[in-house]
Motif scaffolding. Structure first.
Motif, PDB file in Angstrom:
ATOM      1  N   MET A 201       0.874  -0.948   0.061  1.00  0.00           N
ATOM      2  CA  MET A 201      -0.042   0.174  -0.123  1.00  0.00           C
ATOM      3  C   MET A 201       0.849   0.930  -0.028  1.00  0.00           C
ATOM      4  O   MET A 201       2.008   1.280   0.469  1.00  0.00           O
ATOM      5  N   PHE A 202       0.297   2.377  -0.406  1.00  0.00           N
ATOM      6  CA  PHE A 202       1.289   3.664  -0.592  1.00  0.00           C
ATOM      7  C   PHE A 202       0.554   4.791   0.116  1.00  0.00           C
ATOM      8  O   PHE A 202      -0.677   4.948   0.054  1.00  0.00           O
ATOM      9  N   VAL A 203       1.113   5.170   1.073  1.00  0.00           N
ATOM     10  CA  VAL A 203       0.499   6.239   1.805  1.00  0.00           C
ATOM     11  C   VAL A 203       1.193   7.670   1.539  1.00  0.00           C
ATOM     12  O   VAL A 203       2.352   7.807   1.147  1.00  0.00           O
ATOM     13  N   HIS A 204       0.326   8.535   1.407  1.00  0.00           N
ATOM     14  CA  HIS A 204       0.936  10.185   1.138  1.00  0.00           C
ATOM     15  C   HIS A 204       0.350  10.933   2.329  1.00  0.00           C
ATOM     16  O   HIS A 204      -0.545  10.931   3.107  1.00  0.00           O
ATOM     17  N   CYS A 205       1.513  11.842   2.670  1.00  0.00           N
ATOM     18  CA  CYS A 205       1.202  12.737   3.704  1.00  0.00           C
ATOM     19  C   CYS A 205       0.708  14.184   3.079  1.00  0.00           C
ATOM     20  O   CYS A 205       1.703  14.712   2.183  1.00  0.00           O
TER      21      CYS A 205
ATOM     22  N   PHE B 291      -9.038   9.359  -8.007  1.00  0.00           N
ATOM     23  CA  PHE B 291      -7.713   8.528  -8.563  1.00  0.00           C
ATOM     24  C   PHE B 291      -7.549   7.016  -8.379  1.00  0.00           C
ATOM     25  O   PHE B 291      -6.426   6.819  -8.617  1.00  0.00           O
ATOM     26  N   GLY B 292      -8.363   6.356  -7.337  1.00  0.00           N
ATOM     27  CA  GLY B 292      -8.445   5.100  -7.124  1.00  0.00           C
ATOM     28  C   GLY B 292      -8.923   4.796  -5.854  1.00  0.00           C
ATOM     29  O   GLY B 292      -9.536   5.703  -5.229  1.00  0.00           O
ATOM     30  N   GLU B 293      -8.787   3.685  -5.411  1.00  0.00           N
ATOM     31  CA  GLU B 293      -9.271   3.060  -4.254  1.00  0.00           C
ATOM     32  C   GLU B 293      -8.668   3.527  -2.970  1.00  0.00           C
ATOM     33  O   GLU B 293      -7.497   3.110  -2.488  1.00  0.00           O
ATOM     34  N   LEU B 294      -9.324   4.555  -2.196  1.00  0.00           N
ATOM     35  CA  LEU B 294      -8.741   4.896  -1.118  1.00  0.00           C
ATOM     36  C   LEU B 294      -9.014   4.005   0.228  1.00  0.00           C
ATOM     37  O   LEU B 294     -10.141   3.496   0.325  1.00  0.00           O
ATOM     38  N   VAL B 295      -7.914   3.432   0.563  1.00  0.00           N
ATOM     39  CA  VAL B 295      -8.055   2.353   1.779  1.00  0.00           C
ATOM     40  C   VAL B 295      -8.208   3.095   3.017  1.00  0.00           C
ATOM     41  O   VAL B 295      -9.105   2.683   3.984  1.00  0.00           O
ATOM     42  N   GLU B 296      -7.698   4.416   3.305  1.00  0.00           N
ATOM     43  CA  GLU B 296      -7.689   4.868   4.483  1.00  0.00           C
ATOM     44  C   GLU B 296      -7.460   6.475   4.377  1.00  0.00           C
ATOM     45  O   GLU B 296      -6.665   6.985   3.593  1.00  0.00           O
ATOM     46  N   VAL B 297      -8.166   7.136   5.075  1.00  0.00           N
ATOM     47  CA  VAL B 297      -7.930   8.242   5.187  1.00  0.00           C
ATOM     48  C   VAL B 297      -7.947   8.814   6.597  1.00  0.00           C
ATOM     49  O   VAL B 297      -9.016   8.563   7.379  1.00  0.00           O
ATOM     50  N   ASN B 298      -6.617   9.403   6.920  1.00  0.00           N
ATOM     51  CA  ASN B 298      -6.453   9.792   8.483  1.00  0.00           C
ATOM     52  C   ASN B 298      -6.332  11.285   8.612  1.00  0.00           C
ATOM     53  O   ASN B 298      -5.216  11.865   8.482  1.00  0.00           O
TER      54      ASN B 298
ATOM     55  N   PHE C 291      -3.042  11.735   6.204  1.00  0.00           N
ATOM     56  CA  PHE C 291      -2.487  10.755   5.482  1.00  0.00           C
ATOM     57  C   PHE C 291      -3.515   9.999   4.789  1.00  0.00           C
ATOM     58  O   PHE C 291      -4.712   9.748   5.322  1.00  0.00           O
ATOM     59  N   LEU C 292      -3.091   9.735   3.659  1.00  0.00           N
ATOM     60  CA  LEU C 292      -3.967   9.102   2.478  1.00  0.00           C
ATOM     61  C   LEU C 292      -3.302   7.572   2.222  1.00  0.00           C
ATOM     62  O   LEU C 292      -2.209   7.872   2.023  1.00  0.00           O
ATOM     63  N   ARG C 293      -4.061   6.589   2.341  1.00  0.00           N
ATOM     64  CA  ARG C 293      -3.438   5.403   1.664  1.00  0.00           C
ATOM     65  C   ARG C 293      -4.238   4.836   0.465  1.00  0.00           C
ATOM     66  O   ARG C 293      -5.588   4.535   0.510  1.00  0.00           O
ATOM     67  N   TYR C 294      -3.600   4.495  -0.510  1.00  0.00           N
ATOM     68  CA  TYR C 294      -3.998   3.894  -1.684  1.00  0.00           C
ATOM     69  C   TYR C 294      -3.689   2.434  -1.722  1.00  0.00           C
ATOM     70  O   TYR C 294      -2.614   2.067  -1.192  1.00  0.00           O
ATOM     71  N   SER C 295      -4.550   1.610  -2.472  1.00  0.00           N
ATOM     72  CA  SER C 295      -4.019   0.226  -2.471  1.00  0.00           C
ATOM     73  C   SER C 295      -3.208   0.015  -3.633  1.00  0.00           C
ATOM     74  O   SER C 295      -2.532  -1.218  -3.431  1.00  0.00           O
TER      75      SER C 295
END
Length: 88
Positions: free
Chosen positions: A1-5, A25-32, A47-51
């Motif tokens: 998984m790929f996390v963005h700050c 842009f794609g499937e967001l697994v998590e938004v924190n 933080f955003l996490r894409y699959s």
């Protein structure tokens, strides 16, 4: 998984507004959205996490440096910057 700050967010930002801005842009697994517990408001980063890596790269290309208006009734903008990518 790929996390963005993301940094430099308005204190009025919500997890819902981030999800709405980035879900195309794609499937967001998590938004924190990181919250200040004392002031009970966002601290200005999230933080955003894409699959998938491809979705993650699309989000960077599509949103880096962009201004997004949350609502016509709300008079504030978020400018999104990609500062950090973490591969897990």
């Amino acid at each position: 998984m790929f996390v963005h700050c993301l940094a430099g967010l308005s204190f009025r930002t919500t997890e819902e507004s981030l999800r709405n801005a980035f879900q195309n842009f794609g499937e967001l697994v998590e938004v924190n959205l990181v919250m200040d517990k004392v002031a009970n408001r966002p601290r200005g980063f999230a933080f955003l996490r894409y699959s998938a890596e491809e979705e993650s790269k699309k989000a960077i290309e599509g949103m880096h440096g962009k201004f997004v208006l949350k609502s016509k009734r709300e008079n504030y903008y978020n400018r999104f910057f990609h500062y950090l990518e973490i591969t897990t």
